[in-house]
Write an enzyme that holds these catalytic residues in place. Structure first.
Site, PDB file in Angstrom:
ATOM      1  N   GLU A  53     -23.835 -19.559  15.732  1.00 35.02           N
ATOM      2  CA  GLU A  53     -23.762 -18.785  16.355  1.00 35.02           C
ATOM      3  C   GLU A  53     -22.640 -17.587  16.477  1.00 35.02           C
ATOM      4  OE1 GLU A  53     -24.286 -15.037  18.631  1.00 35.02           O
ATOM      5  OE2 GLU A  53     -22.844 -16.772  19.332  1.00 35.02           O
ATOM      6  N   HIS A 114     -22.175 -21.143  22.505  1.00 29.06           N
ATOM      7  CA  HIS A 114     -22.462 -20.199  22.000  1.00 29.06           C
ATOM      8  C   HIS A 114     -21.242 -18.604  21.358  1.00 29.06           C
ATOM      9  CE1 HIS A 114     -25.418 -16.105  23.747  1.00 29.06           C
ATOM     10  NE2 HIS A 114     -25.395 -15.657  22.224  1.00 29.06           N
ATOM     11  N   HIS A 133     -23.675 -23.019  28.012  1.00 25.84           N
ATOM     12  CA  HIS A 133     -24.711 -23.004  28.361  1.00 25.84           C
ATOM     13  C   HIS A 133     -25.339 -23.778  29.058  1.00 25.84           C
ATOM     14  CE1 HIS A 133     -24.945 -18.422  27.776  1.00 25.84           C
ATOM     15  NE2 HIS A 133     -24.752 -18.731  26.597  1.00 25.84           N
ATOM     16  N   ASN A 167     -22.513 -14.061  27.080  1.00 21.77           N
ATOM     17  CA  ASN A 167     -23.054 -14.195  25.219  1.00 21.77           C
ATOM     18  C   ASN A 167     -20.978 -14.269  25.130  1.00 21.77           C
ATOM     19  OD1 ASN A 167     -23.056 -13.138  22.990  1.00 21.77           O
ATOM     20  ND2 ASN A 167     -24.545 -12.340  23.055  1.00 21.77           N
ATOM     21  N   ASN A 223     -22.534  -7.395  23.411  1.00 28.19           N
ATOM     22  CA  ASN A 223     -23.421  -9.171  23.042  1.00 28.19           C
ATOM     23  C   ASN A 223     -21.589  -9.326  22.303  1.00 28.19           C
ATOM     24  OD1 ASN A 223     -23.804 -10.491  20.683  1.00 28.19           O
ATOM     25  ND2 ASN A 223     -25.392 -10.031  21.471  1.00 28.19           N
ATOM     26  N   ASP A 268     -24.726  -8.052  15.935  1.00 23.17           N
ATOM     27  CA  ASP A 268     -24.134  -9.033  17.428  1.00 23.17           C
ATOM     28  C   ASP A 268     -22.697  -9.592  17.266  1.00 23.17           C
ATOM     29  OD1 ASP A 268     -24.414 -11.360  17.699  1.00 23.17           O
ATOM     30  OD2 ASP A 268     -26.766 -11.846  17.650  1.00 23.17           O
ATOM     31  N   ASN A 269     -22.236 -10.314  16.823  1.00 21.01           N
ATOM     32  CA  ASN A 269     -20.864 -10.222  16.987  1.00 21.01           C
ATOM     33  C   ASN A 269     -19.632 -10.183  16.165  1.00 21.01           C
ATOM     34  OD1 ASN A 269     -20.655 -12.714  18.594  1.00 21.01           O
ATOM     35  ND2 ASN A 269     -21.984 -14.176  17.294  1.00 21.01           N
TER      36      ASN A 269
END
Length: 354
Positions: A53, A114, A133, A167, A223, A268-269
């Protein structure tokens, strides 16, 4: 008259629900398909099967990879397997992913990593911050990296009432960071309702042992987060707004908005090329396919390179895209000396020579 009023109210409610549904589908890019853009020198990374991720690369070419994320509403190929942190040495001719051993005493069974971020202290100690998480809660785990035996020593777990649905994270010091909360709520049903209604209640928090505060708000879903090489600007991806926010960082750690770069994909990232300042990002061309997994209609992958984001005309280049046949659900793209790592939320990871 009463029946007429009831019919009118039902009609209004149905119209509002239909409008919210259409807006929700637009935010997810539910109808978008992406044309393939291939890279000639790529291979899937052996050993990474259940996600990659987030990726953070040290200046010396050591790449940390978080794997095994279980996120509400998102596919997982190994829902009962604990998460892992992998390491790759990108200086090697044929780098491989090696799982890092984590020190005793840390709850590995509930490890659900994450976003990640590294910080190198003045004495060259490398700290790894990991958004975790456990049991669908949000914590930040602080580790010290021991290169001699490829291990992580767990130092502490950070919890706070303002760190509700974390996140991603960008380290500012050995025990301080900015973090994005991608939702206001942490309950899955309320998270979905928040997304469906288009509430802009997501935010960014600054954390240090002495001070914790909200520093930015008004996002659909904040994010990825990162910092410019000169450490003057913070970049924030709002995945449901299809945008990257540029924020100026101040001495008191507050942030002020500079500009917003609008894109046509779910960002996203964010990773930064330390030499050029270019932003590299893993994106989701169609978020509906990500949240509604169908093996016959796989979630695609897309990598963008953003050059000169502070200028009036930033240059955005689609470097890679795939319909899911090779790589599903790309979430990150990180560069090191002409070598590109592309990670995914729950699938494989790709290593490319540019």
């Amino acid at each position: 008259m009463g029946k007429l009023l009831a019919v009118a109210l039902v009609g209004i409610a149905a119209a509002l629900a239909a409008e919210r549904l259409l807006a929700f589908r637009r935010r997810l890019n539910a109808s978008r398909e992406v044309a393939p853009v291939s890279l000639p020198n790529c291979r899937l990374i052996k050993g990474i099967e259940t996600g990659s991720e987030d990726i953070d690369i040290l200046p010396n070419g050591l790449a940390f990879i978080s794997s095994g994320l279980k996120y509400p509403g998102i596919k997982s190929f190994a829902p009962d397997k604990p998460g892992e942190i992998f390491l790759m040495d990108l200086n090697e001719d044929n780098p491989r992913a090696v799982e890092l051993r984590i020190s005793r005493g840390f709850d590995l069974a509930s490890f659900n990593p994450h976003g990640i971020s590294t910080y190198i202290d003045r004495d060259d100690t490398v700290y790894l911050f990991v958004v975790n998480h456990p049991h669908q809660k949000s914590t930040v785990e602080l580790f010290k990296f021991v290169e001699d035996d490829n291990s992580l020593v767990h130092l502490k777990t950070i919890r706070h009432d303002l760190l509700t649905s974390v996140n991603d994270i960008i380290a500012m010091g050995p025990d301080s960071f900015y973090a994005t909360n991608d939702h206001y709520f942490s309950d899955f049903l309320l998270m979905f309702l928040e997304m469906f209604l288009g509430l802009t209640w997501s935010n960014v928090v600054y954390y240090s042992p002495k001070e914790v505060k909200e520093v930015a708000s008004g996002f659909y879903s904040a994010n990825g987060i990162n910092i410019s090489p000169d450490r003057k600007y913070i970049y924030i991806a709002d995945i449901l707004d299809h945008s990257v926010y540029v924020m100026e960082k101040h001495a008191n750690w507050s942030l002020t908005h500079v500009k917003t770069l609008q894109l046509d994909t779910l960002v996203d990232n964010l990773s930064i090329d330390p030499h050029t300042g270019d932003i590299w990002t893993g994106c989701h061309p169609n978020g509906m396919k990500l949240f509604h997994y169908d093996p016959e209609n796989l979630p695609a992958s897309e990598v963008l390179r953003i050059q000169n984001i502070l200028s009036e005309q930033p240059v955005v280049t689609r470097v890679y895209s795939d319909n899911g046949s090779v790589l599903q659900g790309s979430s990150v793209a990180s560069i090191y000396q002409g070598k590109l790592l592309i990670g995914t939320v729950f699938h494989r990871a790709l290593y490319c020579h540019l």
